[in-house]
Design a protein around this motif. Structure first.
Motif, PDB file in Angstrom:
ATOM      1  N   VAL A 191      28.730  41.023  46.569  1.00 42.86           N
ATOM      2  CA  VAL A 191      28.195  41.763  47.716  1.00 42.86           C
ATOM      3  C   VAL A 191      27.593  43.056  47.181  1.00 42.86           C
ATOM      4  O   VAL A 191      28.336  43.961  46.770  1.00 42.86           O
ATOM      5  N   PRO A 192      26.277  43.174  47.134  1.00 44.86           N
ATOM      6  CA  PRO A 192      25.652  44.382  46.565  1.00 44.86           C
ATOM      7  C   PRO A 192      25.995  45.629  47.362  1.00 44.86           C
ATOM      8  O   PRO A 192      26.136  45.602  48.586  1.00 44.86           O
ATOM      9  N   GLY A 193      26.128  46.738  46.639  1.00 43.57           N
ATOM     10  CA  GLY A 193      26.389  48.016  47.272  1.00 43.57           C
ATOM     11  C   GLY A 193      25.115  48.815  47.451  1.00 43.57           C
ATOM     12  O   GLY A 193      24.002  48.266  47.426  1.00 43.57           O
ATOM     13  N   ALA A 194      25.274  50.112  47.623  1.00 47.43           N
ATOM     14  CA  ALA A 194      24.126  51.002  47.799  1.00 47.43           C
ATOM     15  C   ALA A 194      23.295  51.030  46.515  1.00 47.43           C
ATOM     16  O   ALA A 194      23.815  50.835  45.409  1.00 47.43           O
ATOM     17  N   ALA A 195      22.025  51.273  46.661  1.00 50.73           N
ATOM     18  CA  ALA A 195      21.128  51.326  45.507  1.00 50.73           C
ATOM     19  C   ALA A 195      21.633  52.357  44.497  1.00 50.73           C
ATOM     20  O   ALA A 195      21.924  53.498  44.854  1.00 50.73           O
ATOM     21  N   GLY A 196      21.729  51.944  43.245  1.00 48.90           N
ATOM     22  CA  GLY A 196      22.153  52.849  42.186  1.00 48.90           C
ATOM     23  C   GLY A 196      23.645  53.030  42.053  1.00 48.90           C
ATOM     24  O   GLY A 196      24.107  53.703  41.125  1.00 48.90           O
ATOM     25  N   CYS A 197      24.449  52.445  42.948  1.00 51.84           N
ATOM     26  CA  CYS A 197      25.905  52.610  42.867  1.00 51.84           C
ATOM     27  C   CYS A 197      26.444  51.812  41.692  1.00 51.84           C
ATOM     28  O   CYS A 197      26.110  50.636  41.513  1.00 51.84           O
ATOM     29  N   ARG A 198      27.307  52.408  40.893  1.00 55.78           N
ATOM     30  CA  ARG A 198      27.884  51.755  39.728  1.00 55.78           C
ATOM     31  C   ARG A 198      29.364  51.417  39.936  1.00 55.78           C
ATOM     32  O   ARG A 198      30.021  50.962  39.003  1.00 55.78           O
ATOM     33  N   ARG A 199      29.850  51.637  41.121  1.00 55.94           N
ATOM     34  CA  ARG A 199      31.253  51.344  41.409  1.00 55.94           C
ATOM     35  C   ARG A 199      31.405  49.917  41.922  1.00 55.94           C
ATOM     36  O   ARG A 199      30.626  49.455  42.744  1.00 55.94           O
ATOM     37  N   TRP A 200      32.460  49.275  41.427  1.00 55.83           N
ATOM     38  CA  TRP A 200      32.712  47.876  41.747  1.00 55.83           C
ATOM     39  C   TRP A 200      34.175  47.697  42.146  1.00 55.83           C
ATOM     40  O   TRP A 200      35.066  48.219  41.499  1.00 55.83           O
ATOM     41  N   ALA A 201      34.390  46.909  43.195  1.00 52.66           N
ATOM     42  CA  ALA A 201      35.735  46.492  43.584  1.00 52.66           C
ATOM     43  C   ALA A 201      35.835  44.982  43.427  1.00 52.66           C
ATOM     44  O   ALA A 201      35.017  44.249  43.995  1.00 52.66           O
ATOM     45  N   VAL A 202      36.802  44.531  42.626  1.00 55.05           N
ATOM     46  CA  VAL A 202      37.094  43.106  42.518  1.00 55.05           C
ATOM     47  C   VAL A 202      38.293  42.843  43.416  1.00 55.05           C
ATOM     48  O   VAL A 202      39.401  43.330  43.150  1.00 55.05           O
ATOM     49  N   CYS A 203      38.082  42.107  44.499  1.00 53.55           N
ATOM     50  CA  CYS A 203      39.098  41.921  45.538  1.00 53.55           C
ATOM     51  C   CYS A 203      39.676  40.509  45.415  1.00 53.55           C
ATOM     52  O   CYS A 203      38.965  39.520  45.630  1.00 53.55           O
ATOM     53  N   VAL A 204      40.966  40.426  45.096  1.00 59.82           N
ATOM     54  CA  VAL A 204      41.575  39.157  44.684  1.00 59.82           C
ATOM     55  C   VAL A 204      42.611  38.706  45.709  1.00 59.82           C
ATOM     56  O   VAL A 204      43.595  39.409  45.965  1.00 59.82           O
ATOM     57  N   HIS A 205      42.393  37.515  46.250  1.00 66.81           N
ATOM     58  CA  HIS A 205      43.248  36.986  47.320  1.00 66.81           C
ATOM     59  C   HIS A 205      44.516  36.337  46.775  1.00 66.81           C
ATOM     60  O   HIS A 205      44.700  36.162  45.568  1.00 66.81           O
ATOM     61  N   GLY A 206      45.386  35.934  47.704  1.00 70.01           N
ATOM     62  CA  GLY A 206      46.652  35.328  47.346  1.00 70.01           C
ATOM     63  C   GLY A 206      46.676  33.824  47.530  1.00 70.01           C
ATOM     64  O   GLY A 206      45.657  33.171  47.781  1.00 70.01           O
ATOM     65  N   TYR A 207      47.868  33.266  47.393  1.00 78.12           N
ATOM     66  CA  TYR A 207      48.110  31.821  47.487  1.00 78.12           C
ATOM     67  C   TYR A 207      47.790  31.316  48.893  1.00 78.12           C
ATOM     68  O   TYR A 207      47.971  32.028  49.883  1.00 78.12           O
TER      69      TYR A 207
END
Length: 320
Positions: free
Chosen positions: A82-98
């Motif tokens: 899911v792209p963020g704002a232009a030029g943003c270098r911050r990333w969240a890796v969101c990991v689900h459960g069982y």
């Protein structure tokens, strides 16, 4: 006395194994119950409205892009970027459960994305669109998380990455942080992780009220059968799926979150993880929250703690 006790335990084990169709049959039965990924029912209710809205947002996939990587053992792992704002270098890796997919992380992913962050939503191995036929309970998944972090680092060397997991996803990111990771990973958020899958299964099996009549044996013997079968069929030792060991090795700043009312993964496990951790750390108890329901029980409290924590390690938005 010792000999009499030993014979008594052996007799109980033999009787239980016989009733379940033999030791191998018992192990296979428990393996099918515990180690095979399940498909979440479409009409299964959400813990709260916030998380229901997040799942709906994720399910729509507006502006999302499909991506894949190959795991260390050759599986094709699938996710959504899911792209963020232009030029943003911050990333969240969101990991689900069982017993779920990327959709369950919708509320958390949406919050990061609304703040301009890029978001990666992987399906864990064996779940959703990712290949795999067994659950690693964070042990094999830890390498998958590292693989996704490397994917981001290759495409954006200046990235600042946060790993945010819930339940088994939290165990996966904690275990990933216990080993080598790309330097771009700056922080971890662990929401309702267990200390180890052995301790968690011991807790769940001890409360197994509808267990078949042919399983009258002690929990320890059932775990022994499951462990042996898992080693044979999945190729790893259940005792290695232990976030509490990983946090003692991690140097990545970590925020531990747990619902006070969680009786699926006992809330006491968070305290044990926090005490064992040797990395920079904080914790948040969420009053009134059950298992995997913290983000929607009190969103203001939850995100206030997350934001305050991350500001300490990502103090300024990096320049593109």
């Amino acid at each position: 006395m010792k000999k009499k006790t030993t014979y008594g335990l052996l007799g109980l084990a033999a009787a239980g194994a016989s009733a379940a169709g033999g030791w191998t049959a018992l192990g296979n039965y428990l393996y099918e119950r515990c180690m095979i990924p399940l498909v979440r029912e479409l009409n299964e209710p959400e813990a709260n409205q916030v998380q229901a809205q997040g799942r709906a947002w994720a399910r729509r996939r507006v502006g999302f892009r499909e991506v894949t990587i190959q795991s260390a053992d050759g599986l094709v792992l699938w996710g959504l970027l899911v792209p963020g704002a232009a030029g943003c270098r911050r990333w969240a890796v969101c990991v689900h459960g069982y017993h779920d997919t990327y959709e369950s992380m919708g509320a958390i992913a949406r919050r990061y994305n609304d703040q301009g962050w890029n978001v990666l939503l992987p399906d864990q191995r064996g779940h959703g669109n990712s290949e795999g036929d067994y659950v690693g309970w964070g042990y094999d998944e830890r390498l998958d998380v590292v693989g996704w972090a490397n994917y981001i680092a290759r495409r954006d060397p200046g990235a600042e990455i946060v790993l945010h997991g819930v339940s088994m996803g939290a165990a996966s990111v904690l275990m990933a942080a216990g080993g080598p990771m790309p330097r771009q990973v700056r922080a971890v958020v662990s929401d309702c992780s267990y200390t180890s899958i052995e301790a968690e299964l011991r807790h769940l099996l001890s409360r197994w009220e509808d267990r078949p009549a042919g399983l009258p044996m002690p929990v320890g013997l059932m775990l022994s059968a499951l462990r042996k079968t898992t080693l044979r069929r999945a190729g790893y030792d259940l005792r290695d799926a232990a976030p509490i060991q990983a946090v003692a090795r991690s140097r990545t700043p970590t925020l531990f979150i747990h619902g006070v009312e969680d009786d699926f993964v006992p809330a006491s496990m968070m305290g044990k993880l926090y005490q064992a951790a040797r990395c920079p750390k904080r914790f948040l108890w969420m009053p009134g929250a059950g298992h995997a329901a913290c983000a929607g029980t009190d969103a203001e409290m939850y995100w206030s703690a997350v934001s305050s924590f991350l500001q300490s390690y990502l103090p300024e938005e990096p320049r593109p």
